[in-house]
Structure formats: structure tokens, C-alpha cells
Design a protein around this motif. Structure first.
Motif, PDB file in Angstrom:
ATOM      1  N   GLU A 177       0.696  -1.113  -0.060  1.00 44.65           N
ATOM      2  CA  GLU A 177       0.001   0.158  -0.002  1.00 44.65           C
ATOM      3  C   GLU A 177       0.872   0.986  -0.022  1.00 44.65           C
ATOM      4  OE1 GLU A 177      -3.448   0.025  -0.013  1.00 44.65           O
ATOM      5  OE2 GLU A 177      -3.469  -2.243  -0.335  1.00 44.65           O
ATOM      6  N   LYS A 178       0.317   2.300  -0.782  1.00 41.42           N
ATOM      7  CA  LYS A 178       0.990   3.596  -0.586  1.00 41.42           C
ATOM      8  C   LYS A 178       1.021   4.341   0.662  1.00 41.42           C
ATOM      9  CE  LYS A 178       0.826   4.424  -5.671  1.00 41.42           C
ATOM     10  NZ  LYS A 178      -0.093   4.227  -6.419  1.00 41.42           N
ATOM     11  N   GLU A 179       2.082   4.636   1.389  1.00 40.87           N
ATOM     12  CA  GLU A 179       2.096   5.768   2.433  1.00 40.87           C
ATOM     13  C   GLU A 179       2.514   6.820   1.936  1.00 40.87           C
ATOM     14  OE1 GLU A 179       4.934   5.335   6.092  1.00 40.87           O
ATOM     15  OE2 GLU A 179       3.359   3.664   6.378  1.00 40.87           O
ATOM     16  N   VAL A 180       1.722   7.784   2.220  1.00 40.82           N
ATOM     17  CA  VAL A 180       1.920   9.069   1.795  1.00 40.82           C
ATOM     18  C   VAL A 180       2.421  10.146   2.729  1.00 40.82           C
ATOM     19  CG1 VAL A 180       0.646  11.313   0.734  1.00 40.82           C
ATOM     20  CG2 VAL A 180      -0.076   9.016   0.174  1.00 40.82           C
ATOM     21  N   ASP A 181       3.471  10.955   2.245  1.00 37.00           N
ATOM     22  CA  ASP A 181       4.073  12.108   3.146  1.00 37.00           C
ATOM     23  C   ASP A 181       3.198  13.093   3.412  1.00 37.00           C
ATOM     24  OD1 ASP A 181       5.830  13.976   4.239  1.00 37.00           O
ATOM     25  OD2 ASP A 181       7.542  13.263   3.411  1.00 37.00           O
ATOM     26  N   LEU A 182       2.521  12.977   4.373  1.00 36.23           N
ATOM     27  CA  LEU A 182       1.454  13.928   4.549  1.00 36.23           C
ATOM     28  C   LEU A 182       1.885  15.282   4.918  1.00 36.23           C
ATOM     29  CD1 LEU A 182      -1.162  12.056   6.790  1.00 36.23           C
ATOM     30  CD2 LEU A 182      -1.398  12.473   4.275  1.00 36.23           C
ATOM     31  N   ARG A 183       3.030  15.394   5.650  1.00 39.32           N
ATOM     32  CA  ARG A 183       3.592  16.616   5.706  1.00 39.32           C
ATOM     33  C   ARG A 183       4.166  17.395   4.600  1.00 39.32           C
ATOM     34  NH1 ARG A 183       8.478  18.685   5.798  1.00 39.32           N
ATOM     35  NH2 ARG A 183       9.532  16.698   5.470  1.00 39.32           N
ATOM     36  N   LYS A 184       4.639  16.670   3.486  1.00 37.45           N
ATOM     37  CA  LYS A 184       5.009  17.383   2.268  1.00 37.45           C
ATOM     38  C   LYS A 184       3.734  17.776   1.453  1.00 37.45           C
ATOM     39  CE  LYS A 184       9.490  15.343   1.337  1.00 37.45           C
ATOM     40  NZ  LYS A 184      10.339  14.449   0.667  1.00 37.45           N
ATOM     41  N   LEU A 185       2.757  16.975   1.528  1.00 37.01           N
ATOM     42  CA  LEU A 185       1.328  17.196   0.694  1.00 37.01           C
ATOM     43  C   LEU A 185       0.744  18.383   1.555  1.00 37.01           C
ATOM     44  CD1 LEU A 185      -0.733  16.535  -1.288  1.00 37.01           C
ATOM     45  CD2 LEU A 185      -1.531  14.898   0.549  1.00 37.01           C
ATOM     46  N   ARG A 186       0.763  18.504   2.841  1.00 35.64           N
ATOM     47  CA  ARG A 186       0.047  19.640   3.461  1.00 35.64           C
ATOM     48  C   ARG A 186       0.752  20.979   3.074  1.00 35.64           C
ATOM     49  NH1 ARG A 186       0.159  22.773   8.294  1.00 35.64           N
ATOM     50  NH2 ARG A 186      -1.894  23.509   8.807  1.00 35.64           N
TER      51      ARG A 186
END
Length: 174
Positions: free
Chosen positions: A47-56
Motif C-alpha cells: 500500500e502507498k504511504e503518503v508523506d502528509l507533511r510534504k503534501l500539506r
């Protein structure tokens, strides 16, 4: 207008966001496309685990620049952005059919339907946002109907429906 559309995969976020962007001349932000283009994820157990800090951080820069924008992703309930947020909802049996048409495994389909039943996106959004709106998109909405339903301040509880329909037996739950 600055609007966030979130909800379980398959509820119709992309379809509605594109219609809203067309109708109101909004900038449309496809979060999944950005994540893939910038490779802001790693694969863990398939499963893909997204870098939420970069996205935000990226989305905050978009919002600083754009005053008329619609952003859509199931991840938007995972962090705060200074916008109105709408959680699109979908009746579990309809969602199951939609997800079954994708190349998802039965487990992934069932996990997403269960997330909808358990109000995952609503609960997460309510932890982060002052005003959270819910709109039923079981039958894909026109832009006009979307705003009518938005004003109704809807709340959904699929658990009662599930028990009545005995739909839960179809789900692959470990």
C-alpha cells in the motif's frame, strides 16, 4: 470559493470536484496526481504511504496563491487546511459496487466500505475542522443538488441500514 472534498475512495470526489471547477471557474487540484508526480509516497505492505507533511505544505502554498480552488482527496481529513471541508458519503452497497469495478482486492474494497460505515473521514475531519459538512453522493449529484444538500446539514449513520440489509455478510472482514 475554497473547497475541500474528502471521503472514502469511490464516493465520487473526483467527478464532483471537476464539475464544480468547470461550473464556477475554480482551480482543480488532483491530490493523487500530485502525490504520484512528486513521488511523495513509499510502498509499505503493498500500500502507498503518503508523506502528509510534504503534501500539506504544498497545499498551503496552493491556497496562498489561489483564491478560487477545489481540492479533492481522501487524505484531506488527515490534516487541517484553512478551507471549508465537505465529506462526501455513499451508501455502503453502492460504494461496494463502485469499488468492485476498480482493480481493488476484495479486502481493500471491504476495508474502504467499512471505513465509510464507521464514519472514518467524518470523525477525522471533525477532529481538525470547525465546520464539517456531509453530502450523500450515492446517486451522483449535479452541482446544483450538491449545494442544496450542503445547506441541509446532513448526518449519516449507515450502521442501522447495514443491520437491516444484512449487507455486512458480503464484506471480507478479518
Amino acid at each position: 470559493m475554497r473547497l475541500l472534498l474528502t471521503g472514502t475512495p469511490g464516493v465520487g470526489k473526483t467527478f464532483l470536484a471537476k464539475r464544480l471547477a468547470e461550473e464556477f471557474d475554480l482551480v482543480y487540484v488532483d491530490v493523487n496526481k500530485i502525490i504520484l508526480q512528486r513521488k511523495w509516497f513509499r510502498v509499505v505492505a503493498g500500500e502507498k504511504e503518503v508523506d502528509l507533511r510534504k503534501l500539506r505544505g504544498f497545499l498551503l502554498r496552493v491556497l496562498k496563491k489561489e483564491k478560487r480552488v477545489v481540492i479533492e482527496s481522501h487524505l484531506l481529513c488527515e490534516f487541517f487546511l484553512p478551507c471549508d471541508i465537505v465529506v462526501l458519503r455513499c451508501r455502503p452497497d453502492v460504494l461496494f459496487k463502485r469499488l468492485s469495478k476498480r482493480s481493488y482486492s476484495l479486502k481493500k474494497t471491504s476495508d474502504n466500505v467499512l471505513s465509510e460505515v464507521l464514519d472514518y473521514c467524518v470523525i477525522k475531519a471533525e477532529e481538525r475542522y470547525k465546520n464539517v459538512f456531509q453530502v450523500d453522493n450515492s446517486k451522483p449529484l449535479t452541482v446544483q443538488k450538491f449545494f442544496v444538500y450542503l445547506k441541509k446539514k446532513q448526518v449519516f449513520d449507515w450502521r442501522e441500514w447495514l443491520l437491516k440489509e444484512r449487507f455486512i455478510k458480503q464484506l471480507h472482514i478479518n
